[in-house]
Write a protein that holds these residues in place. Structure first.
Motif, PDB file in Angstrom:
ATOM      1  N   ASN A  39      22.857 -47.138  13.877  1.00 38.37           N
ATOM      2  CA  ASN A  39      22.731 -45.670  14.078  1.00 38.37           C
ATOM      3  C   ASN A  39      21.097 -45.792  14.626  1.00 38.37           C
ATOM      4  N   ALA A  40      21.583 -44.235  15.147  1.00 38.29           N
ATOM      5  CA  ALA A  40      19.847 -43.540  16.301  1.00 38.29           C
ATOM      6  C   ALA A  40      18.703 -44.012  15.523  1.00 38.29           C
ATOM      7  N   ASN A  41      19.267 -43.461  13.423  1.00 38.98           N
ATOM      8  CA  ASN A  41      17.910 -43.708  12.738  1.00 38.98           C
ATOM      9  C   ASN A  41      17.492 -45.197  12.178  1.00 38.98           C
ATOM     10  N   GLY A  42      17.765 -45.965  13.667  1.00 39.39           N
ATOM     11  CA  GLY A  42      17.381 -47.846  13.079  1.00 39.39           C
ATOM     12  C   GLY A  42      19.013 -48.169  12.347  1.00 39.39           C
ATOM     13  N   GLN A  43      19.250 -47.319  11.339  1.00 37.10           N
ATOM     14  CA  GLN A  43      19.165 -47.991   9.917  1.00 37.10           C
ATOM     15  C   GLN A  43      21.212 -48.284  10.141  1.00 37.10           C
ATOM     16  N   THR A  44      21.322 -49.347   9.533  1.00 34.54           N
ATOM     17  CA  THR A  44      23.017 -49.897  10.045  1.00 34.54           C
ATOM     18  C   THR A  44      24.205 -49.185   9.347  1.00 34.54           C
ATOM     19  N   ASP A  45      24.748 -49.307  10.619  1.00 31.93           N
ATOM     20  CA  ASP A  45      25.672 -48.041  10.598  1.00 31.93           C
ATOM     21  C   ASP A  45      27.405 -48.812   9.838  1.00 31.93           C
ATOM     22  N   TYR A  46      27.296 -48.420   8.929  1.00 36.29           N
ATOM     23  CA  TYR A  46      28.251 -48.704   8.041  1.00 36.29           C
ATOM     24  C   TYR A  46      29.596 -48.100   8.272  1.00 36.29           C
ATOM     25  N   ASN A  47      29.729 -46.804   9.110  1.00 37.96           N
ATOM     26  CA  ASN A  47      30.785 -46.209  10.041  1.00 37.96           C
ATOM     27  C   ASN A  47      31.975 -47.264  10.804  1.00 37.96           C
ATOM     28  N   MET A  48      31.278 -48.290  11.187  1.00 39.27           N
ATOM     29  CA  MET A  48      31.370 -48.800  12.302  1.00 39.27           C
ATOM     30  C   MET A  48      32.009 -50.430  11.844  1.00 39.27           C
ATOM     31  N   VAL A  49      32.344 -50.459  10.359  1.00 43.70           N
ATOM     32  CA  VAL A  49      32.894 -51.349   9.602  1.00 43.70           C
ATOM     33  C   VAL A  49      34.294 -52.073  10.667  1.00 43.70           C
ATOM     34  N   LEU A  50      35.015 -50.699  10.307  1.00 43.86           N
ATOM     35  CA  LEU A  50      36.911 -51.316  10.578  1.00 43.86           C
ATOM     36  C   LEU A  50      37.133 -50.557  11.971  1.00 43.86           C
ATOM     37  N   PRO A  51      36.216 -50.439  13.168  1.00 44.00           N
ATOM     38  CA  PRO A  51      36.172 -50.620  14.700  1.00 44.00           C
ATOM     39  C   PRO A  51      35.874 -51.755  14.891  1.00 44.00           C
ATOM     40  N   LEU A  52      34.734 -52.289  14.446  1.00 42.11           N
ATOM     41  CA  LEU A  52      34.738 -53.634  14.482  1.00 42.11           C
ATOM     42  C   LEU A  52      35.221 -54.737  14.259  1.00 42.11           C
ATOM     43  N   LEU A  53      35.834 -54.228  13.515  1.00 41.92           N
ATOM     44  CA  LEU A  53      36.847 -55.827  12.752  1.00 41.92           C
ATOM     45  C   LEU A  53      38.236 -55.611  13.852  1.00 41.92           C
ATOM     46  N   LEU A  54      38.861 -54.284  13.935  1.00 42.57           N
ATOM     47  CA  LEU A  54      39.794 -54.168  14.559  1.00 42.57           C
ATOM     48  C   LEU A  54      39.414 -54.738  16.748  1.00 42.57           C
ATOM     49  N   ASN A  55      38.521 -54.460  16.741  1.00 48.42           N
ATOM     50  CA  ASN A  55      37.833 -55.590  17.978  1.00 48.42           C
ATOM     51  C   ASN A  55      37.693 -56.951  18.260  1.00 48.42           C
ATOM     52  N   GLY A 110      35.063 -43.798   6.300  1.00 52.62           N
ATOM     53  CA  GLY A 110      34.496 -43.590   5.080  1.00 52.62           C
ATOM     54  C   GLY A 110      34.616 -44.644   4.206  1.00 52.62           C
ATOM     55  N   MET A 111      35.513 -45.044   3.392  1.00 54.62           N
ATOM     56  CA  MET A 111      35.424 -46.251   2.274  1.00 54.62           C
ATOM     57  C   MET A 111      35.573 -47.010   2.625  1.00 54.62           C
ATOM     58  N   ALA A 112      36.238 -47.497   4.007  1.00 51.60           N
ATOM     59  CA  ALA A 112      35.661 -49.256   4.285  1.00 51.60           C
ATOM     60  C   ALA A 112      34.657 -49.115   4.335  1.00 51.60           C
ATOM     61  N   ALA A 113      33.212 -48.213   4.956  1.00 56.56           N
ATOM     62  CA  ALA A 113      31.883 -48.593   5.757  1.00 56.56           C
ATOM     63  C   ALA A 113      31.274 -48.518   4.265  1.00 56.56           C
ATOM     64  N   ASN A 114      31.831 -47.613   2.566  1.00 58.38           N
ATOM     65  CA  ASN A 114      31.393 -47.584   0.835  1.00 58.38           C
ATOM     66  C   ASN A 114      31.814 -49.141   1.197  1.00 58.38           C
ATOM     67  N   GLY A 115      32.617 -49.925   1.365  1.00 58.36           N
ATOM     68  CA  GLY A 115      33.264 -50.126   0.756  1.00 58.36           C
ATOM     69  C   GLY A 115      31.743 -51.991   1.040  1.00 58.36           C
ATOM     70  N   ALA A 116      31.657 -52.056   2.604  1.00 55.76           N
ATOM     71  CA  ALA A 116      30.639 -52.868   3.024  1.00 55.76           C
ATOM     72  C   ALA A 116      30.009 -52.437   2.276  1.00 55.76           C
ATOM     73  N   LYS A 117      28.711 -51.322   2.321  1.00 57.21           N
ATOM     74  CA  LYS A 117      27.879 -51.087   1.197  1.00 57.21           C
ATOM     75  C   LYS A 117      28.261 -51.045  -0.215  1.00 57.21           C
ATOM     76  N   TYR A 118      29.143 -50.546  -0.678  1.00 64.88           N
ATOM     77  CA  TYR A 118      28.778 -50.805  -2.538  1.00 64.88           C
ATOM     78  C   TYR A 118      29.607 -51.743  -3.144  1.00 64.88           C
ATOM     79  N   GLY A 119      30.392 -52.614  -1.838  1.00 63.14           N
ATOM     80  CA  GLY A 119      31.295 -53.063  -2.946  1.00 63.14           C
ATOM     81  C   GLY A 119      32.743 -52.478  -3.935  1.00 63.14           C
ATOM     82  N   LEU A 120      32.873 -53.069  -3.731  1.00 64.37           N
ATOM     83  CA  LEU A 120      34.485 -53.274  -5.503  1.00 64.37           C
ATOM     84  C   LEU A 120      34.391 -51.693  -6.235  1.00 64.37           C
ATOM     85  N   TYR A 121      32.959 -51.460  -6.277  1.00 63.45           N
ATOM     86  CA  TYR A 121      32.327 -50.270  -6.823  1.00 63.45           C
ATOM     87  C   TYR A 121      33.062 -49.112  -6.153  1.00 63.45           C
ATOM     88  N   THR A 122      33.275 -48.882  -4.580  1.00 71.56           N
ATOM     89  CA  THR A 122      34.418 -47.947  -4.210  1.00 71.56           C
ATOM     90  C   THR A 122      35.470 -47.502  -4.372  1.00 71.56           C
TER      91      THR A 122
END
Lengths: 550, 65
Positions: free
Chosen positions: A310-326, A63-75
């Motif tokens: 995601n299923a709603n067509g919005q950017t899935d920020y929860n995938m930040v860490l899995p994407l980077l690992l990959n 979640g915090m990696a996701a928020n890092g991409a969504k909100y930047g340093l404000y997280t």
């Protein structure tokens, strides 16, 4: 993402270690107190790391990696503003009452300070919250393994639940705490190389400054209005809602984390536990938020780093860490990274299960069902509760699968429960006039006020189920505002009702209320054993960091 | 068995095991694909060092005792 034999070996070694820890500790478990409270024998460095690790669950790492991409340093506000100060306050001012009162849980303190109905209200809401939270962790883990690795959802659920069950059932709280510390090191050392190579790839911090929009690289800039920062939050709701109400509500009253300090060997160590834990907490954004910011820079400099929808067509920020690992990890270290993620989910689940069995056994079973039974009896009850807790978690995980908004709902429930609870504690510990009826009805009215605010306001299409009187810029802002409103309503209701009802006599409040408790002078001449000195050092450091990243 | 009750020893063993795996993988398979072909080697060595540090910490207390 395709794992190879080496990655599976790493995962297998981790599973082997966590189960072995439970098996080895089984010999130490003789009584209910050993199983549920670790017999108050855990050293300081372990309680401190377990304190922070109990909070290092799925939400934190993904979640915090996701928020890092969504909100930047404000997280980072969730750490420096929303954690450090509250953890220090817990150590210096509140821990002497928790530990000194000999209460075994947060609800038990409420029983000593107020009465049984206040304890019952807190114990039941907390028990429900923990098993639901545990189930949501399990659901999130199974979804991750399903999406990222292609593992079957059902197999993932039962494998993870089975492993958590084995080590918590065998070794109780001690086993959960030991595993939390192992998980802490695994998460930090498993994700640190990702941050290192990610930073190197984008050209270090300078590369980030050049690639990422400036509005996402500050802590306080644009906070004068909710419309001028990516978080959609204004300074008042940030400082009062997050920094005071939510932070203090969670870190000072949530038994899941407070329990880790309450099993310390003595009061001084119990006080230092959250303060020492605040040191890695202040540094943790470098591990959990930085990947999100690095991804923003990578997206700006390279192709192939786009997040899926995601299923709603919005950017899935929860995938930040899995994407980077990959993208950045080859097989081998990839196994470490995946194991770190699995560890974070299991840590969150085990923390909730152990807190659930302690509260159920001591605050519900022993208080309302069978008093004065033998220690052996409560050991069996604690173990049986662990089985039940795991089974409910599995059921909740399947419910979560059916309702895709259950995670948001759970977060909301947390803000409904924890925010007013802090008002009750705040008045109870620092105002001797606070009465049991005031506390109980204050809690009820604060929780009702939170529900009402949610029903009358909206954010990102959620809430407003009664009417829509106001639309907040973001879900985060919505949660902060609900929190401070419920806190204020609880505070005022408790105070007003207390003024017209009869308080407890002063003698029975010694050790439970600040003004009636003799102050213990800290005779320790060594600075690092003095909670106040340690707290000041962490606070000054946090302040300097806020100025640097203003 | 008593040594296994010392968490520092257990954590040390875990990181020695995983660090050995990473270094062993690098020695057998060689450089991996991608921008950082030696990441397994360096991470593995870091894990080994941390593992040795934790085991030594647990042994030091035993000697003092």
């Amino acid at each position: 993402m395709k794992l190879q034999l080496i990655d599976y070996l790493v995962i297998a070694i981790y599973f082997l270690f966590v189960i072995t820890i439970g098996y080895v500790l089984k010999k130490k478990i003789k009584t209910g107190n050993d199983f549920l409270m670790s017999n108050k024998s855990i050293p300081l460095w372990i309680t401190s790391l377990a304190f922070i690790s109990a909070n290092l669950g799925a939400q934190e790492v993904l979640g915090m990696a996701a928020n890092g991409a969504k909100y930047g340093l404000y997280t980072v506000h969730f750490y420096w503003l929303g954690a450090a100060l509250a953890m220090i306050f817990l150590g210096i001012y509140m821990m002497p009452f928790y530990y000194g009162s000999k209460a075994r849980s947060v609800p038990e303190y409420l029983a000593l300070r107020f009465d049984e109905k206040t304890r019952g209200f807190n114990a039941i809401t907390f028990a429900i919250m923990t098993v639901f939270s545990s189930g949501v962790s399990l659901y999130a883990l199974a979804m991750l393994l399903n999406i990222v690795l292609g593992w079957d959802f059902n197999v993932s659920i039962f494998l993870a639940a089975g492993i958590v069950f084995v080590y918590t059932f065998l070794g109780g709280l001690t086993s959960a705490v030991y595993n939390e510390v192992l998980q802490f090191f695994l998460i930090v050392l498993g994700i640190a190389p990702l941050v290192f190579i990610g930073l190197d790839k984008v050209g270090g911090w300078e590369g980030i400054v050049k690639s990422v929009e400036d509005s996402k690289l500050h802590l306080w800039k644009g906070m004068s209005s909710a419309a001028t920062n990516p978080m959609g939050v204004d300074a008042f709701s940030l400082v009062f809602g997050l920094g005071f109400v939510l932070a203090f509500g969670y870190w000072c009253t949530d038994f899941l984390v407070v329990q880790r300090a309450m099993i310390s060997r003595n009061l001084n160590e119990a006080q230092r536990t959250p303060i020492i834990a605040s040191v890695p907490k202040v540094l943790m954004p470098a591990i959990v938020i930085m990947p999100g910011i690095i991804l923003l820079a990578l997206q700006s400099q390279f192709t192939g780093y786009e997040l899926p929808t995601n299923a709603n067509g919005q950017t899935d920020y929860n995938m930040v860490l899995p994407l980077l690992l990959n993208k950045l990890y080859p097989n081998g270290i990839l196994g470490i990274g995946i194991t770190a993620l699995i560890a974070s989910f299991m840590s969150g689940m085990a923390g909730n299960v152990t807190a659930f069995n302690t509260v159920f056994t001591f605050d519900i079973y022993q208080s309302y069902i069978k008093k004065n039974a033998s220690e052996k009896h409560y050991l069996y009850v604690g173990k049986a509760t662990t089985v039940v807790g795991i089974l409910i978690s599995i059921a909740t995980a399947y419910i979560a699968k059916s309702f895709n908004s259950i995670m948001d709902l759970l977060q909301l429930v947390f803000s409904f429960i924890n925010a007013p609870l802090f008002a009750t504690f705040f008045l109870g510990m620092f105002w001797k006039r606070t009465t049991a009826n005031g506390a109980f009805w204050g809690l009820v009215s604060g929780t009702a006020a939170a529900a009402l605010t949610h029903g009358l306001t909206t954010a990102e299409g959620k809430g407003g189920w009664i009417a829509n009187l106001h639309d907040f810029y973001s879900g985060t802002s919505h949660a902060f505002n609900i929190a401070w409103i419920s806190f204020v309503v609880c505070l005022i209701s408790t105070a007003l009702i207390s003024l017209v009802t009869k308080p407890k006599d002063k003698e029975s409040l010694v050790g439970l209320v600040y003004s009636l408790t003799p102050k213990q002078k800290d005779t320790s001449k060594v600075w690092y054993k003095n909670p106040l000195v340690l707290g000041c050092i962490v606070l000054v450091t946090t302040l300097i960091l806020n100025i640097i990243f203003y | 068995m008593n040594k296994l009750l010392d968490l520092r020893f257990v954590i040390g063993l875990f990181f020695l095991a995983t660090g050995s795996l990473l270094v062993g993988h690098y020695v057998i398979v060689g450089k991996s694909q991608g921008d950082y072909p030696t990441i397994n080697l360096w991470s593995g060595m870091g894990f080994l060092l941390f593992g040795v540090f934790m085991v030594l910490l647990s042994l030091r207390k035993e000697e003092e005792g």
